[in-house]
Design a protein around this motif. Structure first.
Motif, PDB file in Angstrom:
ATOM      1  N   PRO A 136       0.839  -1.209   0.000  1.00  0.00           N
ATOM      2  CA  PRO A 136       0.000   0.000   0.000  1.00  0.00           C
ATOM      3  C   PRO A 136       0.872   1.258   0.000  1.00  0.00           C
ATOM      4  CG  PRO A 136      -0.031  -1.025   2.181  1.00  0.00           C
ATOM      5  CD  PRO A 136       0.781  -1.916   1.287  1.00  0.00           C
ATOM      6  N   ARG A 137       1.648   1.414  -1.038  1.00  0.00           N
ATOM      7  CA  ARG A 137       2.606   2.521  -1.150  1.00  0.00           C
ATOM      8  C   ARG A 137       2.536   3.060  -2.580  1.00  0.00           C
ATOM      9  NH1 ARG A 137       7.173   1.489   2.558  1.00  0.00           N
ATOM     10  NH2 ARG A 137       6.079   0.652   4.371  1.00  0.00           N
ATOM     11  N   SER A 138       3.451   3.973  -2.882  1.00  0.00           N
ATOM     12  CA  SER A 138       3.498   4.506  -4.234  1.00  0.00           C
ATOM     13  C   SER A 138       4.091   3.459  -5.173  1.00  0.00           C
ATOM     14  CB  SER A 138       4.351   5.766  -4.266  1.00  0.00           C
ATOM     15  OG  SER A 138       5.704   5.421  -4.110  1.00  0.00           O
ATOM     16  N   ILE A 139       3.879   3.687  -6.454  1.00  0.00           N
ATOM     17  CA  ILE A 139       4.427   2.792  -7.475  1.00  0.00           C
ATOM     18  C   ILE A 139       5.942   2.697  -7.330  1.00  0.00           C
ATOM     19  CG2 ILE A 139       4.760   2.564  -9.970  1.00  0.00           C
ATOM     20  CD1 ILE A 139       1.949   3.978 -10.228  1.00  0.00           C
ATOM     21  N   PHE A 140       6.559   3.872  -7.173  1.00  0.00           N
ATOM     22  CA  PHE A 140       8.017   3.898  -7.053  1.00  0.00           C
ATOM     23  C   PHE A 140       8.481   3.087  -5.841  1.00  0.00           C
ATOM     24  CE2 PHE A 140      12.052   5.549  -5.635  1.00  0.00           C
ATOM     25  CZ  PHE A 140      12.771   5.711  -6.816  1.00  0.00           C
ATOM     26  N   ASP A 141       7.839   3.330  -4.690  1.00  0.00           N
ATOM     27  CA  ASP A 141       8.260   2.647  -3.459  1.00  0.00           C
ATOM     28  C   ASP A 141       8.089   1.138  -3.550  1.00  0.00           C
ATOM     29  OD1 ASP A 141       9.073   4.937  -2.275  1.00  0.00           O
ATOM     30  OD2 ASP A 141       7.242   5.264  -1.111  1.00  0.00           O
ATOM     31  N   ASN A 142       7.084   0.706  -4.298  1.00  0.00           N
ATOM     32  CA  ASN A 142       6.899  -0.727  -4.478  1.00  0.00           C
ATOM     33  C   ASN A 142       8.112  -1.361  -5.141  1.00  0.00           C
ATOM     34  OD1 ASN A 142       4.242  -2.482  -4.123  1.00  0.00           O
ATOM     35  ND2 ASN A 142       3.667  -0.312  -4.163  1.00  0.00           N
ATOM     36  N   VAL A 143       8.546  -0.726  -6.243  1.00  0.00           N
ATOM     37  CA  VAL A 143       9.670  -1.297  -6.975  1.00  0.00           C
ATOM     38  C   VAL A 143      10.971  -1.099  -6.203  1.00  0.00           C
ATOM     39  CG1 VAL A 143      10.883  -1.315  -9.185  1.00  0.00           C
ATOM     40  CG2 VAL A 143       8.443  -0.803  -9.113  1.00  0.00           C
ATOM     41  N   ALA A 144      11.043   0.016  -5.474  1.00  0.00           N
ATOM     42  CA  ALA A 144      12.295   0.336  -4.776  1.00  0.00           C
ATOM     43  C   ALA A 144      12.485  -0.479  -3.502  1.00  0.00           C
ATOM     44  CB  ALA A 144      12.318   1.838  -4.427  1.00  0.00           C
ATOM     45  N   ASN A 161     -11.602   5.891   9.027  1.00  0.00           N
ATOM     46  CA  ASN A 161     -12.258   6.000   7.728  1.00  0.00           C
ATOM     47  C   ASN A 161     -11.267   6.277   6.608  1.00  0.00           C
ATOM     48  OD1 ASN A 161     -14.597   5.518   9.003  1.00  0.00           O
ATOM     49  ND2 ASN A 161     -15.397   7.597   8.847  1.00  0.00           N
ATOM     50  N   ARG A 162     -10.320   7.159   6.872  1.00  0.00           N
ATOM     51  CA  ARG A 162      -9.333   7.469   5.837  1.00  0.00           C
ATOM     52  C   ARG A 162      -8.529   6.240   5.482  1.00  0.00           C
ATOM     53  NH1 ARG A 162      -4.794  11.717   6.174  1.00  0.00           N
ATOM     54  NH2 ARG A 162      -3.944  10.376   4.573  1.00  0.00           N
ATOM     55  N   TRP A 163      -8.244   5.460   6.535  1.00  0.00           N
ATOM     56  CA  TRP A 163      -7.456   4.251   6.353  1.00  0.00           C
ATOM     57  C   TRP A 163      -8.220   3.252   5.509  1.00  0.00           C
ATOM     58  CZ3 TRP A 163      -7.520  -0.249  10.133  1.00  0.00           C
ATOM     59  CH2 TRP A 163      -6.548  -1.186   9.791  1.00  0.00           C
ATOM     60  N   GLU A 164      -9.529   3.096   5.788  1.00  0.00           N
ATOM     61  CA  GLU A 164     -10.324   2.118   5.053  1.00  0.00           C
ATOM     62  C   GLU A 164     -10.470   2.515   3.592  1.00  0.00           C
ATOM     63  OE1 GLU A 164     -13.788   1.629   7.410  1.00  0.00           O
ATOM     64  OE2 GLU A 164     -12.823   0.121   8.665  1.00  0.00           O
ATOM     65  N   LEU A 165     -10.510   3.818   3.334  1.00  0.00           N
ATOM     66  CA  LEU A 165     -10.601   4.275   1.948  1.00  0.00           C
ATOM     67  C   LEU A 165      -9.360   3.860   1.164  1.00  0.00           C
ATOM     68  CD1 LEU A 165     -12.190   7.810   2.053  1.00  0.00           C
ATOM     69  CD2 LEU A 165     -13.154   5.667   1.232  1.00  0.00           C
ATOM     70  N   ARG A 166      -8.219   3.882   1.835  1.00  0.00           N
ATOM     71  CA  ARG A 166      -6.969   3.610   1.132  1.00  0.00           C
ATOM     72  C   ARG A 166      -6.806   2.159   0.741  1.00  0.00           C
ATOM     73  NH1 ARG A 166      -1.782   5.460   4.078  1.00  0.00           N
ATOM     74  NH2 ARG A 166      -1.518   3.248   3.770  1.00  0.00           N
ATOM     75  N   ARG A 167      -7.508   1.253   1.454  1.00  0.00           N
ATOM     76  CA  ARG A 167      -7.297  -0.164   1.154  1.00  0.00           C
ATOM     77  C   ARG A 167      -8.074  -0.571  -0.089  1.00  0.00           C
ATOM     78  NH1 ARG A 167      -5.122  -3.673   4.451  1.00  0.00           N
ATOM     79  NH2 ARG A 167      -3.551  -2.317   5.266  1.00  0.00           N
ATOM     80  N   GLN A 199       6.863  -3.229   6.283  1.00  0.00           N
ATOM     81  CA  GLN A 199       5.583  -3.387   5.606  1.00  0.00           C
ATOM     82  C   GLN A 199       4.411  -3.567   6.568  1.00  0.00           C
ATOM     83  OE1 GLN A 199       5.028  -2.740   2.623  1.00  0.00           O
ATOM     84  NE2 GLN A 199       7.076  -2.726   1.773  1.00  0.00           N
ATOM     85  N   VAL A 200       4.503  -4.549   7.469  1.00  0.00           N
ATOM     86  CA  VAL A 200       3.334  -4.897   8.278  1.00  0.00           C
ATOM     87  C   VAL A 200       2.970  -3.771   9.245  1.00  0.00           C
ATOM     88  CG1 VAL A 200       2.383  -6.546   9.909  1.00  0.00           C
ATOM     89  CG2 VAL A 200       3.873  -7.340   8.077  1.00  0.00           C
ATOM     90  N   VAL A 201       3.955  -3.298  10.018  1.00  0.00           N
ATOM     91  CA  VAL A 201       3.653  -2.257  11.006  1.00  0.00           C
ATOM     92  C   VAL A 201       3.187  -0.955  10.332  1.00  0.00           C
ATOM     93  CG1 VAL A 201       4.603  -0.833  12.856  1.00  0.00           C
ATOM     94  CG2 VAL A 201       5.073  -3.277  12.803  1.00  0.00           C
ATOM     95  N   ASN A 230       4.569   8.502  -8.170  1.00  0.00           N
ATOM     96  CA  ASN A 230       4.301   8.746  -6.757  1.00  0.00           C
ATOM     97  C   ASN A 230       2.859   8.466  -6.364  1.00  0.00           C
ATOM     98  OD1 ASN A 230       6.906   9.431  -5.939  1.00  0.00           O
ATOM     99  ND2 ASN A 230       6.682  11.439  -6.928  1.00  0.00           N
ATOM    100  N   GLU A 231       2.071   7.982  -7.351  1.00  0.00           N
ATOM    101  CA  GLU A 231       0.694   7.621  -7.002  1.00  0.00           C
ATOM    102  C   GLU A 231       0.669   6.256  -6.348  1.00  0.00           C
ATOM    103  OE1 GLU A 231      -2.061   8.034 -10.257  1.00  0.00           O
ATOM    104  OE2 GLU A 231      -1.124   9.933 -10.820  1.00  0.00           O
ATOM    105  N   SER A 232      -0.420   6.010  -5.623  1.00  0.00           N
ATOM    106  CA  SER A 232      -0.550   4.729  -4.928  1.00  0.00           C
ATOM    107  C   SER A 232      -0.658   3.580  -5.933  1.00  0.00           C
ATOM    108  CB  SER A 232      -1.795   4.729  -4.045  1.00  0.00           C
ATOM    109  OG  SER A 232      -2.062   3.417  -3.606  1.00  0.00           O
TER     110      SER A 232
END
Lengths: 259, 315, 289
Positions: free
Chosen positions: A108-116, C283-289, C191-193, A150-152
């Motif tokens: 759950p990060r940016s495109i760049f961070d995923n690859v990096a 709520n903001r967190w749930e939107l991101r998933r 990643q997890v934390v 930098n987008e998710s």
């Protein structure tokens, strides 16, 4: 027992298993597998669900160890060395043998961070931007994301997410890429892109792919292994397995007459 | 990490060994995991500290007073000479308030749970549940204020002969406080009842009431009992409401209309006063606290045991 | 004949079902009406005394000059100390239980222990705080002792909610990180934390809201309501909003009860802000998933 067709002399073995068995608790998931994966080739693992394809795949990067009750017996060799040797760090194994999963699982990060992520945890941060770009190019994703690095990653389509996961794997510069039904969650167009990609990646990597689609195995692979009930039934060049198999069960499966 | 590998494209297959030393961060990782384990161990130390404190402080008291007279004496008169320290009056006061709270919270909490799980549609539930849970988030001093300023005058206007400080008002308000606990834990138990059981009954022509009352409630009975016990434990441990509204008369009377001291209220009274430390009077606080601790621990453990047994039935 | 009797029965059954539904609905309404009554009483009674002056003044022998300045400042001080002490230990314990602990008698003991701690009455924590911080540590009746005591109180709550947040992180994320050659520590901390962090923060804020409303354990630690200054350091005496309310509500003069209501209003607003922050975060967190 199993029919193993000879591998042509020009092909150098990259991965080899000898009498490989895996148990979950007391249930055997794989029994006595002998398989050789040549360098710079694509090997497809086929068979009905639950036959042990994914289990076998996960033996090659020691992901099975993350399941507490899994137990591995026999030998797996990587460039001739015992992958399960006492002094071998599984972390090191996974850096050299990458894996792409069934469902795209970007961070759950940016495109760049995923690859990096891979280069970063390895401490390879010099020229990180170039590393990321190269990986994205190799995964045929660069042109689509170059302006939105930098987008998710969650904003990408599922097909793009899977190519991002491939790019992420390639950024670590593995020698072998394991793919566990990489296109099963994708639509036909995205699937085609992944297949083309596999064909290109063969130049640089050895690829082991689990697939439930016979057509896909026939299209992308050089060698095919047919597994059934945790056993290797037949292994050899793909056209041989599909057009002229020796084993009756293989023929039944590849012709779709499987009961 | 791997010198000489410019990129995947121009790399010849390596024959580099896998037998590299373990990753350099290995030592730091072990340190971090030790730190995490130590934090987890610290949570156990809290219990150890709690038990040791209670044993040490209450020990003095019990040696002085005698365990038998602490448990059996029918008088609690620390201020008198000679002082008597029988826990029974405080225990009776505590149970009196808890019983009144249960009379309020059990039926209302249970009916609320049935309404939310069997009658209300999803939209209503999404609105009602958080509102009800707000009840659990109201600070207990504010409940105490509510008991003294709103509930007690109301009770006094309908029930003659009720004292200003009384067990009834405090008990009712403690009951209100634990309604969300009963309702949300019971609702969890109802929702764990498989849909197939409900569908089976509906298919036989049962009404919603019959399904709720004859099918779901019995199937979830153990979960509901566990919720009751946990709520009871909460009521027994409640402090501020009783300290504000119930008064400070330690006695064996079961009359809800009179001033009543609970164990928790006694602890507050003793802490607020200027009783010198080290006196037997002061140490009585710890003996009462230990009784409270053991009582709530036993109830919580019972509740957890029931929940655990209940889980294995459906999984 | 049989048909008529059966129809009567069905009508009767339907009626009793409807009656039961109505009773259940009324019971649900009872809780909500009580909530409305409580908040209404606090607002109506407290509004008269509630103004800026009330927030800025210390407590006083003259009700019309009294305010919650000391309590508000004390609540903020205590909450900060509570958070600083319980958050790192609680989150670390949760990470250990979810990501590191092998299934042994010890890890099961730690889990059971945390469950039990969560059920210990808050006043009992006061006794521990008294013995541990006020006396053994020599912190006296200070804001430090108060904050640490409430830290013990919320520790199990933080552990439980953090574990839930960590458990909500899908295993596919862990696998992805492992497959890239991450070590166990890298998987957990990179990643997890981070993925669980909004959830961990939400749980912590809710736990702090619980602590901010507590009075009983602080009474044992020796805090009192009538303090007319704000703490300037960890060793200073203190009061908190709930203790000021307690102090005023016990005063028989009606003006003080009005002050109690106004202080309750301030406390409810503080808790509302904390809860709203937690919900927004979730709520903001749930939107991101």
């Amino acid at each position: 027992m199993a029919t193993i067709h000879p591998i042509p002399a020009g092909d150098v073995p990259a991965l080899q298993t000898e009498q490989l068995s895996v148990y979950y608790g007391s249930n055997p998931a794989l029994r006595g597998i002998d398989l050789t994966v040549p360098r710079n080739r694509v090997v497809a693992l086929i068979g009905p669900s639950g036959c042990g394809k994914s289990t076998l795949l996960r033996c090659f990067n020691r992901m099975n160890e993350l399941i507490p009750e899994a137990r591995v017996e026999g030998t797996v060799r990587f460039n001739g060395e015992d992958l399960y040797g006492e002094r071998v760090d599984p972390v090191n194994v996974r850096r050299r043998i990458g894996m792409v999963f069934q469902r795209p699982n970007p961070f759950p990060r940016s495109i760049f961070d995923n690859v990096a992520f891979g280069p970063r945890i390895n401490g390879n941060t010099t020229g990180l931007a170039q590393t990321v770009e190269r990986a994205l190019r190799q995964a045929a994703l660069w042109d689509e994301v170059r302006d939105r690095l930098n987008e998710s990653a969650y904003d990408l389509s599922v097909g793009q997410q899977q190519r991002l996961c491939i790019a992420r794997t390639l950024a670590v510069r593995p020698e072998i890429v394991l793919m566990d039904e990489p296109a099963s969650a994708l639509d036909p167009i995205a699937t085609q892109r992944i297949e083309e990609l596999i064909y290109e990646l063969k130049e640089d990597y050895s690829i082991l792919i689990v697939t439930h689609s016979l057509q896909q195995a026939a299209r992308v692979s050089d060698y095919t292994a047919f597994l059934y009930h945790g056993e290797l039934v037949e292994y050899g060049p793909t056209d041989l397995i599909f057009t002229n198999p020796v084993e009756e069960r293989t023929e039944a499966y590849v012709t779709g007459r499987f009961g | 990490m791997r010198p000489g590998t410019e990129g995947a494209h121009d790399r010849t297959p390596t024959t580099e060994s896998l037998f590299t030393a373990r990753s350099a961060g290995g030592r730091r990782e072990r340190f971090v995991s030790a730190l995490l384990a130590a934090s987890a161990a610290a949570t156990v130390l809290v219990t150890v500290g709690l038990v040791l404190t209670l044993i040490f402080e209450a020990g003095h008291f019990l040696v002085e007073v005698g365990l038998l007279s602490f448990l059996l004496d029918s008088e609690w008169t620390p201020g008198f000479r000679p002082a008597r320290y029988g826990i029974l009056p405080l225990l009776v006061g505590t149970l009196k308030v808890a019983a009144i709270a249960s009379v309020v919270a059990l039926p209302i909490g249970l009916l609320t749970a049935i309404y939310l799980s069997e009658y209300a549609d999803r939209r209503a539930r999404a609105l009602l549940k958080p509102l009800l849970e707000t009840l659990a988030g109201i600070p207990t001093v504010v409940y105490g204020y509510f008991a003294l300023i709103v509930v007690t005058p109301a009770l006094r206007s309908v029930l003659p002969g009720i004292e200003v400080f009384n067990a009834l008002s405090a008990g009712i308000v403690v009951g209100i406080m634990i309604i969300p606990m009963v309702s949300s834990l019971s609702e969890d138990a109802f929702r764990a009842v498989p849909r197939s059981l409900r569908d089976g009954a509906f298919a036989l022509g049962a009404t919603r009431f019959e399904v709720a009352w004859r099918i779901v409630l019995p199937a979830a009975a153990s979960g509901v009992v566990a919720a009751f016990i946990l709520a009871l434990s909460r009521a027994i441990g409640e402090t501020m409401i009783v300290a504000i509204a119930a008064g400070d008369l330690a006695g064996l009377s079961l009359d809800p209309r009179i001033a009543t001291q609970t164990m928790t209220a006694y602890i507050v009274q003793m802490s607020l006063g200027d009783t010198p430390r080290g006196t037997i009077e002061y140490q009585s606080l710890f003996a009462v606290c230990m009784t409270l601790f053991l009582l709530t621990l036993a109830l919580n453990a019972t509740s957890q045991r029931i929940v655990r047994r209940f889980r294995t039935v459906y999984r | 004949m049989m048909g008529a009797r059966a129809a009567r029965r069905i009508r009767k059954r339907r009626r009793s079902g409807l009656a039961f539904g109505a009773v259940a609905g009324i019971a649900t309404a009872f809780g909500l009406l009580t909530l409305a009554l409580l908040i209404g009483a606090v607002v109506i009674e407290g509004a008269a005394a509630f103004d800026l002056q009330f927030l800025r003044s210390f407590t006083s022998r003259f009700p019309e000059r009294a305010g919650v300045r000391a309590g508000l400042a004390g609540t903020i001080w205590v909450s900060a100390i509570t958070a600083a002490s319980a958050f790192p230990v609680g989150v670390a314990a949760a990470i250990w239980l979810e990501e590191y602990a092998p299934d042994t008698w010890w890890s099961r003991l730690v889990q059971t222990n945390i469950q039990n701690l969560a059920g210990v009455p808050s006043i009992v924590y006061g006794v521990l705080g008294l013995a541990l911080f006020v006396r053994a540590m020599g912190a006296g009746r200070s804001v430090l002792a108060g904050g640490l005591t409430l830290g013990l109180l919320v520790l199990p709550i933080i552990v439980i909610s953090s574990r839930e947040a960590l458990r909500a992180v899908p295993d596919s994320l862990r696998e992805a990180a492992y497959a890239l050659g991450a070590t166990h520590g890298q998987v957990v901390f990179r990643q997890v934390v981070p993925a669980a962090f909004p959830g961990i923060l939400t749980g912590t804020i809710l736990a702090l809201a619980r602590a901010a409303g507590e009075a009983a354990p602080l009474i044992l630690v020796g805090a009192v309501g009538f303090i007319a200054f704000t703490p300037t350091g960890l060793g200073d005496p203190f009061t908190v909003l709930p203790l000021q309310i307690f102090d005023w509500v016990r005063n028989p003069q009606p003006e003080y009860r009005q002050l109690a209501a106004a202080a309750s209003l301030v406390l409810l607003i503080v808790l509302f802000v904390l809860n709203a922050t937690a919900i927004l975060l979730r709520n903001r967190w749930e939107l991101r998933r």
